[in-house]
Each structure stands twice: as structure tokens, then as C-alpha cells.
Design a protein around this motif. Structure first.
Motif, mmCIF file in Angstrom:
data_model
loop_
_atom_site.group_PDB
_atom_site.id
_atom_site.type_symbol
_atom_site.label_atom_id
_atom_site.label_comp_id
_atom_site.label_asym_id
_atom_site.label_seq_id
_atom_site.Cartn_x
_atom_site.Cartn_y
_atom_site.Cartn_z
ATOM 1 N N TYR A 39 -5.538 5.057 19.604
ATOM 2 C CA TYR A 39 -6.374 4.001 19.029
ATOM 3 C C TYR A 39 -5.674 3.355 17.832
ATOM 4 O O TYR A 39 -5.703 2.127 17.688
ATOM 5 C CB TYR A 39 -7.747 4.523 18.613
ATOM 6 C CG TYR A 39 -8.525 3.436 17.913
ATOM 7 C CD1 TYR A 39 -9.024 2.355 18.632
ATOM 8 C CD2 TYR A 39 -8.683 3.443 16.536
ATOM 9 C CE1 TYR A 39 -9.676 1.315 17.999
ATOM 10 C CE2 TYR A 39 -9.341 2.408 15.900
ATOM 11 C CZ TYR A 39 -9.837 1.346 16.632
ATOM 12 O OH TYR A 39 -10.464 0.315 15.993
ATOM 13 N N HIS A 42 -3.205 0.948 19.031
ATOM 14 C CA HIS A 42 -3.926 -0.225 19.526
ATOM 15 C C HIS A 42 -4.340 -1.122 18.354
ATOM 16 O O HIS A 42 -4.174 -2.348 18.404
ATOM 17 C CB HIS A 42 -5.150 0.240 20.324
ATOM 18 C CG HIS A 42 -6.119 -0.836 20.657
ATOM 19 N ND1 HIS A 42 -5.980 -1.664 21.749
ATOM 20 C CD2 HIS A 42 -7.264 -1.234 20.028
ATOM 21 C CE1 HIS A 42 -6.985 -2.523 21.783
ATOM 22 N NE2 HIS A 42 -7.770 -2.272 20.757
ATOM 23 N N ALA A 43 -4.884 -0.515 17.301
ATOM 24 C CA ALA A 43 -5.335 -1.271 16.131
ATOM 25 C C ALA A 43 -4.166 -1.993 15.463
ATOM 26 O O ALA A 43 -4.276 -3.179 15.107
ATOM 27 C CB ALA A 43 -6.047 -0.346 15.144
ATOM 28 N N GLN A 66 -1.412 -2.957 16.806
ATOM 29 C CA GLN A 66 -0.951 -4.028 17.693
ATOM 30 C C GLN A 66 -1.873 -5.246 17.627
ATOM 31 O O GLN A 66 -1.408 -6.383 17.704
ATOM 32 C CB GLN A 66 -0.865 -3.506 19.122
ATOM 33 C CG GLN A 66 -0.413 -4.551 20.127
ATOM 34 C CD GLN A 66 -0.399 -4.010 21.548
ATOM 35 O OE1 GLN A 66 -0.819 -2.895 21.817
ATOM 36 N NE2 GLN A 66 0.090 -4.823 22.467
ATOM 37 N N HIS A 67 -3.179 -5.020 17.522
ATOM 38 C CA HIS A 67 -4.133 -6.116 17.600
ATOM 39 C C HIS A 67 -4.586 -6.669 16.257
ATOM 40 O O HIS A 67 -5.292 -7.689 16.214
ATOM 41 C CB HIS A 67 -5.344 -5.683 18.434
ATOM 42 C CG HIS A 67 -5.003 -5.539 19.879
ATOM 43 N ND1 HIS A 67 -4.544 -4.361 20.422
ATOM 44 C CD2 HIS A 67 -5.008 -6.448 20.891
ATOM 45 C CE1 HIS A 67 -4.304 -4.547 21.702
ATOM 46 N NE2 HIS A 67 -4.563 -5.794 22.018
ATOM 47 N N VAL A 109 -4.203 -10.422 15.693
ATOM 48 C CA VAL A 109 -5.151 -11.243 16.455
ATOM 49 C C VAL A 109 -6.425 -11.435 15.633
ATOM 50 O O VAL A 109 -6.968 -12.537 15.534
ATOM 51 C CB VAL A 109 -5.465 -10.603 17.824
ATOM 52 C CG1 VAL A 109 -6.552 -11.369 18.558
ATOM 53 C CG2 VAL A 109 -4.201 -10.496 18.665
ATOM 54 N N PHE A 110 -6.893 -10.361 15.008
ATOM 55 C CA PHE A 110 -8.084 -10.453 14.164
ATOM 56 C C PHE A 110 -7.806 -11.302 12.930
ATOM 57 O O PHE A 110 -8.661 -12.079 12.505
ATOM 58 C CB PHE A 110 -8.569 -9.061 13.763
ATOM 59 C CG PHE A 110 -9.285 -8.355 14.873
ATOM 60 C CD1 PHE A 110 -10.655 -8.482 15.021
ATOM 61 C CD2 PHE A 110 -8.586 -7.561 15.775
ATOM 62 C CE1 PHE A 110 -11.321 -7.840 16.052
ATOM 63 C CE2 PHE A 110 -9.245 -6.917 16.805
ATOM 64 C CZ PHE A 110 -10.612 -7.055 16.943
ATOM 65 N N TRP A 133 -10.731 -1.656 8.826
ATOM 66 C CA TRP A 133 -10.690 -0.800 10.013
ATOM 67 C C TRP A 133 -11.159 0.602 9.618
ATOM 68 O O TRP A 133 -10.680 1.163 8.637
ATOM 69 C CB TRP A 133 -9.271 -0.753 10.570
ATOM 70 C CG TRP A 133 -8.778 -2.100 11.017
ATOM 71 C CD1 TRP A 133 -8.370 -3.137 10.218
ATOM 72 C CD2 TRP A 133 -8.653 -2.570 12.350
ATOM 73 N NE1 TRP A 133 -7.991 -4.201 10.985
ATOM 74 C CE2 TRP A 133 -8.154 -3.884 12.302
ATOM 75 C CE3 TRP A 133 -8.903 -1.992 13.596
ATOM 76 C CZ2 TRP A 133 -7.901 -4.631 13.439
ATOM 77 C CZ3 TRP A 133 -8.650 -2.742 14.738
ATOM 78 C CH2 TRP A 133 -8.162 -4.044 14.657
ATOM 79 N N ILE A 186 -12.529 -11.569 22.464
ATOM 80 C CA ILE A 186 -12.208 -10.312 21.784
ATOM 81 C C ILE A 186 -13.435 -9.407 21.735
ATOM 82 O O ILE A 186 -13.375 -8.224 22.084
ATOM 83 C CB ILE A 186 -11.659 -10.570 20.367
ATOM 84 C CG1 ILE A 186 -10.335 -11.330 20.454
ATOM 85 C CG2 ILE A 186 -11.475 -9.255 19.610
ATOM 86 C CD1 ILE A 186 -9.811 -11.819 19.120
ATOM 87 N N ASN A 212 -14.579 -2.490 27.131
ATOM 88 C CA ASN A 212 -13.498 -1.504 27.119
ATOM 89 C C ASN A 212 -14.046 -0.112 27.439
ATOM 90 O O ASN A 212 -14.876 0.417 26.705
ATOM 91 C CB ASN A 212 -12.824 -1.497 25.741
ATOM 92 C CG ASN A 212 -11.577 -0.649 25.707
ATOM 93 O OD1 ASN A 212 -11.474 0.365 26.376
ATOM 94 N ND2 ASN A 212 -10.619 -1.083 24.898
#
Length: 122
Positions: free
Chosen positions: A39, A42-43, A45-46, A49-50, A61, A90, A97
């Protein structure tokens, strides 16, 4: 009215939300089928985008691996920006998910006066 213990004075309390006021959203979920390290990757990496989301001032987060609760605290320019996010890909992807279960979404208006005093970025 609220009475201050320090001064004994009362002050009016405003309990309304304006469409253009800063707005807070708290999203929590549990992980299913992936571990904390996956996770976190994943956070990482993304996160960009946020960062590019229109109207998003900040996202904090959250992670509590012991309780298996993760999520975020979102600070939006206004409720309209939050609603636009909720209607977008998103947010829909989060809800769909299979590795994120028990998704809970709550939102809050912000009390401008005390938030300014406590350096809340209002």
C-alpha cells in the motif's frame, strides 16, 4: 451561544456551510489482500495524481497497520471541489478497488474563526 471559561463571555456560534468555504473530507478503509508495504508503494506512486487534483489544498495520508486502517484527510477549497472529486475516476476507483474494503467517507465544514487562530491555513 458558547460561554468561554476564561472570560465568562458568550459568543455566537455559526453553524452553516457555504459552498465556497474550505471543506474537509476523511476517507478510511482496510486493506485486503495486500500488505502495508504494498500500500505504501501504491501511495508513493499515486501521490502526484492527488497533488494535481483541482481544488485539493492538501491530502494527509493515514496508516495504522496494527488496526489495518488506512486513508486520508483531504482539505478542499470548497465543497464543490470535493463533490467533483467524488464524481471522478480516482474516487470511483477507490470504491471499486478489491484491496480496499470497508470504505468510510465523511465530510465536514470548517469553523473559520478558530481555524484561523490555530493556523489551520484558512
Amino acid at each position: 451561544m458558547i460561554t468561554s471559561p476564561a472570560t465568562g463571555r458568550t459568543a455566537p456560534v455559526t453553524t452553516y456551510r457555504k459552498e465556497h468555504d474550505m471543506h474537509i473530507q476523511v476517507i478510511t478503509f482496510k486493506l485486503d489482500g495486500i500488505d502495508d508495504a504494498a500500500y505504501q508503494a501504491h501511495a508513493e506512486q499515486h501521490a502526484p495524481v492527488f497533488a494535481a487534483l483541482p481544488g485539493l489544498r492538501a491530502k494527509i495520508w493515514l496508516a495504522n497497520p496494527q488496526a489495518n486502517i488506512y486513508g486520508g484527510i483531504y482539505t478542499w477549497d470548497d465543497v464543490a471541489a470535493m463533490r467533483a472529486y467524488q464524481g471522478g475516476k480516482i474516487f470511483q476507483g477507490l470504491q471499486a478497488n478489491p484491496h480496499m474494503i470497508d470504505v468510510a467517507v465523511r465530510d465536514f465544514s470548517v469553523l473559520a474563526g478558530p481555524t484561523k487562530v490555530t493556523r489551520g491555513g484558512y
